[in-house]
Write an enzyme that holds these catalytic residues in place. Structure first.
Site, PDB file in Angstrom:
ATOM      1  N   GLU A 141       0.823  -1.207   0.000  1.00  0.00           N
ATOM      2  CA  GLU A 141       0.000   0.000   0.000  1.00  0.00           C
ATOM      3  C   GLU A 141       0.860   1.262   0.000  1.00  0.00           C
ATOM      4  O   GLU A 141       1.598   1.504   0.950  1.00  0.00           O
ATOM      5  CB  GLU A 141      -0.909   0.034   1.236  1.00  0.00           C
ATOM      6  CG  GLU A 141      -1.768   1.290   1.307  1.00  0.00           C
ATOM      7  CD  GLU A 141      -2.515   1.421   2.619  1.00  0.00           C
ATOM      8  OE1 GLU A 141      -3.593   2.035   2.614  1.00  0.00           O
ATOM      9  OE2 GLU A 141      -2.022   0.925   3.650  1.00  0.00           O
ATOM     10  N   ASP A 176      -5.774   2.355  -1.751  1.00  0.00           N
ATOM     11  CA  ASP A 176      -6.522   3.191  -0.812  1.00  0.00           C
ATOM     12  C   ASP A 176      -6.849   4.505  -1.522  1.00  0.00           C
ATOM     13  O   ASP A 176      -5.951   5.295  -1.837  1.00  0.00           O
ATOM     14  CB  ASP A 176      -5.676   3.430   0.442  1.00  0.00           C
ATOM     15  CG  ASP A 176      -6.453   4.132   1.541  1.00  0.00           C
ATOM     16  OD1 ASP A 176      -7.184   5.099   1.235  1.00  0.00           O
ATOM     17  OD2 ASP A 176      -6.316   3.736   2.712  1.00  0.00           O
ATOM     18  N   GLN A 202      -9.384   0.386  -0.090  1.00  0.00           N
ATOM     19  CA  GLN A 202      -9.789   1.075   1.131  1.00  0.00           C
ATOM     20  C   GLN A 202     -10.309   2.465   0.787  1.00  0.00           C
ATOM     21  O   GLN A 202      -9.946   3.038  -0.242  1.00  0.00           O
ATOM     22  CB  GLN A 202      -8.623   1.173   2.122  1.00  0.00           C
ATOM     23  CG  GLN A 202      -8.226  -0.171   2.719  1.00  0.00           C
ATOM     24  CD  GLN A 202      -7.031  -0.091   3.639  1.00  0.00           C
ATOM     25  OE1 GLN A 202      -6.105   0.678   3.402  1.00  0.00           O
ATOM     26  NE2 GLN A 202      -7.025  -0.908   4.679  1.00  0.00           N
ATOM     27  N   GLU A 238     -11.405   2.355   6.139  1.00  0.00           N
ATOM     28  CA  GLU A 238     -10.312   2.793   6.994  1.00  0.00           C
ATOM     29  C   GLU A 238     -10.432   4.299   7.236  1.00  0.00           C
ATOM     30  O   GLU A 238      -9.619   5.091   6.762  1.00  0.00           O
ATOM     31  CB  GLU A 238      -8.956   2.435   6.373  1.00  0.00           C
ATOM     32  CG  GLU A 238      -7.828   2.541   7.391  1.00  0.00           C
ATOM     33  CD  GLU A 238      -6.465   2.230   6.802  1.00  0.00           C
ATOM     34  OE1 GLU A 238      -5.694   1.505   7.449  1.00  0.00           O
ATOM     35  OE2 GLU A 238      -6.172   2.706   5.682  1.00  0.00           O
TER      36      GLU A 238
END
Length: 261
Positions: A141, A176, A202, A238
């Protein structure tokens, strides 16, 4: 239709960690994620998942000394023995808890440093090998430099290049949208280009990292894009609720699962 995973590190923090599983299930989530499980026994977490009808989407490998500011070991020369031990721990938890993927944090450093980049590539390849033997996916990530200054993996193109260079079939991108917006912007085009290498998604609102229905990202457009591109994985929530978690779940109501009897 997106399948949402409550992030129990950030959500339902009104309750102790082990009580958040029941809270997530009661709110209509069927998957959960969190940063780290290691302060609790794997058996207790597995039991909480089972009793609440939840699946584990993801958690992170140990990051080194988090309280001292470490954010992963993978890019750090000279820490190879600790890195190997961290994989031992993560895999032991994964076997008991049951999880399809683990996130490997890179650590603080610079991809412009040849030694750190070489160390990171070796670490990713080693983690991929060990996770593959366990039937698990490894995800990487990129994290934005505003939230985590000095993080080694701070660019989505760099992450894609690392994945290609390692060349292991079980290594994928953790995309993300919050971090991507803060680093690059142009979310829909970028996700469209990287969907094929994405293993986990995310979300959070930008810039406050609160609920996804607040801020500059149109998540209705993002969710439609995930469906159009046939993304089948979980969408990790998240984000840090602006108030009590349940009070901010209006955005989630169209997708919530029926509450179990």
């Amino acid at each position: 239709m997106p399948l949402f995973a409550a992030n129990l590190t950030m959500m339902f923090t009104e309750k102790p960690f082990m009580e958040r599983f029941a809270a997530a299930a009661a709110a209509g989530f069927r998957e959960v994620e969190y940063l780290f499980p290691y302060d609790h026994s794997a058996e207790a977490i597995a039991a909480a998942l089972e009793v609440n009808g939840l699946r584990q989407a993801l958690f992170n490998c140990p990051p080194g000394d988090w309280e001292a500011g470490e954010r992963g070991l993978a890019c750090l020369p000279g820490r190879e023995a600790e890195f190997e031990a961290s994989l031992d721990t993560a895999l032991a938890y994964a076997e008991i808890i049951g999880v399809p993927r683990l996130h490997l944090m890179a650590g603080l450093g610079s991809a412009a440093d040849p030694e750190q980049r070489a160390t990171y590539l070796r670490s990713v390849a080693r983690a991929a090998e060990r996770l593959d033997a366990a039937g698990l996916q490894l995800v990487l990530e990129p994290i934005n430099p505003i939230d985590m200054p000095g993080y080694f993996l701070n660019d989505f193109d760099l992450a894609a290049a690392i994945i290609a260079e390692v060349g292991a079939p079980n290594v994928a991108l953790q995309f993300d949208f919050y971090h991507c917006q803060r680093i690059h912007g142009d979310l829909c085009r970028r996700f469209g280009e990287m969907a094929a290498i994405t293993g986990h998604v995310q979300i959070a609102g930008v810039p406050g990292r609160h609920e996804p229905d607040v801020g500059e990202i149109r998540y209705d457009t993002v969710f439609a894009l995930l469906d159009r591109l046939d993304y089948r994985g979980a969408v990790g929530c998240e984000y840090r609720p602006a108030g009590e978690t349940e009070a901010g779940l209006g955005w989630f109501h169209p997708w919530r699962a029926p509450v179990r009897a």
